[in-house]
Design a protein around this motif. Structure first.
Motif, PDB file in Angstrom:
ATOM      1  N   ARG A  11      54.069  48.481  81.132  1.00 49.84           N
ATOM      2  CA  ARG A  11      52.949  49.239  81.696  1.00 49.84           C
ATOM      3  C   ARG A  11      51.968  49.617  80.599  1.00 49.84           C
ATOM      4  NH1 ARG A  11      51.499  54.629  81.755  1.00 49.84           N
ATOM      5  NH2 ARG A  11      50.487  55.422  83.654  1.00 49.84           N
ATOM      6  N   ILE A  33      48.810  45.607  85.356  1.00 52.90           N
ATOM      7  CA  ILE A  33      49.026  46.988  85.783  1.00 52.90           C
ATOM      8  C   ILE A  33      47.795  47.814  85.428  1.00 52.90           C
ATOM      9  CG2 ILE A  33      50.465  49.054  85.507  1.00 52.90           C
ATOM     10  CD1 ILE A  33      52.707  47.042  84.573  1.00 52.90           C
ATOM     11  N   PRO A  35      47.045  51.512  85.124  1.00 55.07           N
ATOM     12  CA  PRO A  35      47.612  52.861  85.147  1.00 55.07           C
ATOM     13  C   PRO A  35      46.610  53.871  85.700  1.00 55.07           C
ATOM     14  CG  PRO A  35      47.968  51.795  83.010  1.00 55.07           C
ATOM     15  CD  PRO A  35      46.958  50.970  83.761  1.00 55.07           C
ATOM     16  N   LEU A 187      57.265  52.379  87.266  1.00 53.24           N
ATOM     17  CA  LEU A 187      55.852  52.730  87.225  1.00 53.24           C
ATOM     18  C   LEU A 187      55.673  54.187  87.633  1.00 53.24           C
ATOM     19  CD1 LEU A 187      54.407  49.466  88.804  1.00 53.24           C
ATOM     20  CD2 LEU A 187      54.292  50.155  86.409  1.00 53.24           C
ATOM     21  N   ASP A 191      49.794  54.543  89.687  1.00 50.95           N
ATOM     22  CA  ASP A 191      49.634  53.209  89.102  1.00 50.95           C
ATOM     23  C   ASP A 191      49.383  52.164  90.186  1.00 50.95           C
ATOM     24  OD1 ASP A 191      50.102  54.265  86.613  1.00 50.95           O
ATOM     25  OD2 ASP A 191      52.144  53.459  86.408  1.00 50.95           O
TER      26      ASP A 191
END
Length: 282
Positions: A11, A33, A35, A187, A191
């Motif tokens: 991540r 990903i 965030p 996660l 996210d």
């Protein structure tokens, strides 16, 4: 067990990537990903709206885990999520500006939920389960997490690079209980996990006493229509969709090319930066 306060290195590797780096990450590994794609207030608003969303069991658990009504049909928060700027900007950079929204789901993993097997979300010849909905030759799926996940709380499991595999082991209708090189990917709430639908993925078990919520949204580029017709949304089903998003949402079967042509069809004279090797940067 993965501590909930320790972020996944995969991540964190995505944080601060330039757009070319993010495209390379997606095209090579099968995912990217974003965030904190949702704020704390945004998560709270979605959860409040989803409190009245009817749920049903799924094929892998008797618990009420899948929404009966798509989130964008149920209320304005779910509908507005289709146009979430940080995610939509990346998807457009990845596949082009002209997008078609295909569907949305709200999915819960309740305490005691079993693991979900490794599978793809690509069904090129249709299926008895989803008919033609997952037959589009190219689609991007987004998972918005409304709760933190851990390896004991329905964390995502993926097989990186499986989306570009040519081997018969990666035929998209196959399912696996596990894979020796799969990766567990915890996660955080807020996210967004953006991935290729040919990527083999699954979900770990939820052995905690906490429910995990997630919203799934599916896009395709305009040219990549499903191989067979899918139902279009009715006006009633579009009542919560912001007007600016309607061109992307209202007609799921539309396309921008003619498949009947001969070898003398005209070529276009454009630079086509989207398929240039430099899309990954220098």
């Amino acid at each position: 067990m993965t501590d909930k306060n320790v972020p996944s290195p995969l991540r964190d590797r995505c944080i601060g990537m330039t757009t070319p780096e993010a495209i390379r990450q997606f095209e090579t590994e099968g995912y990217f990903i974003i965030p904190d794609a949702l704020s704390t207030a945004g998560i709270a608003a979605l959860k409040a709206e989803f409190d009245s969303l009817p749920m049903r069991p799924s094929f892998y658990t008797d618990a009420p885990s899948f929404s009966v009504t798509p989130p964008h049909v149920h209320g304005p928060e779910g509908a507005s999520l289709i146009g979430n700027p940080p995610v939509l900007d990346f998807v457009r950079a990845l596949v082009g500006d002209e997008l078609v929204f295909m569907h949305s789901f709200y999915i819960l993993s309740h305490p005691g939920s079993p693991p979900l097997e490794m599978h793809t979300d690509y069904q090129p010849y249709g299926s008895t389960y989803s008919q033609w909905l997952e037959s589009c030759p190219l689609r991007v799926r987004v998972l918005y997490y409304l709760d933190d996940t851990r390896d004991d709380r329905a964390a995502l499991r993926i097989v990186p690079r499986s989306h570009i595999c040519w081997h018969a082991d990666a035929q998209p209708y196959r399912r696996y209980k596990a894979h020796p090189e799969e990766v567990m990917l915890p996660l955080k709430a807020g996210d967004a996990f953006v991935f290729a639908t040919r990527l083999f993925h699954g979900v770990g078990p939820n052995t905690t006493d906490e429910t995990r919520g997630m919203v799934e949204i599916d896009y395709r580029p305009l040219w990549a229509r499903p191989y067979g017709p899918v139902p279009d949304w009715s006006p009633e089903e579009l009542r919560h969709v912001p007007p600016a998003l309607l061109p992307m949402v209202e007609r799921r079967n539309r396309t921008d090319f003619a498949w009947e042509f001969d070898t003398k069809r005209l070529a276009v004279d454009t630079p086509a930066p989207g398929m240039a090797p430099s899309r990954w940067g220098a």
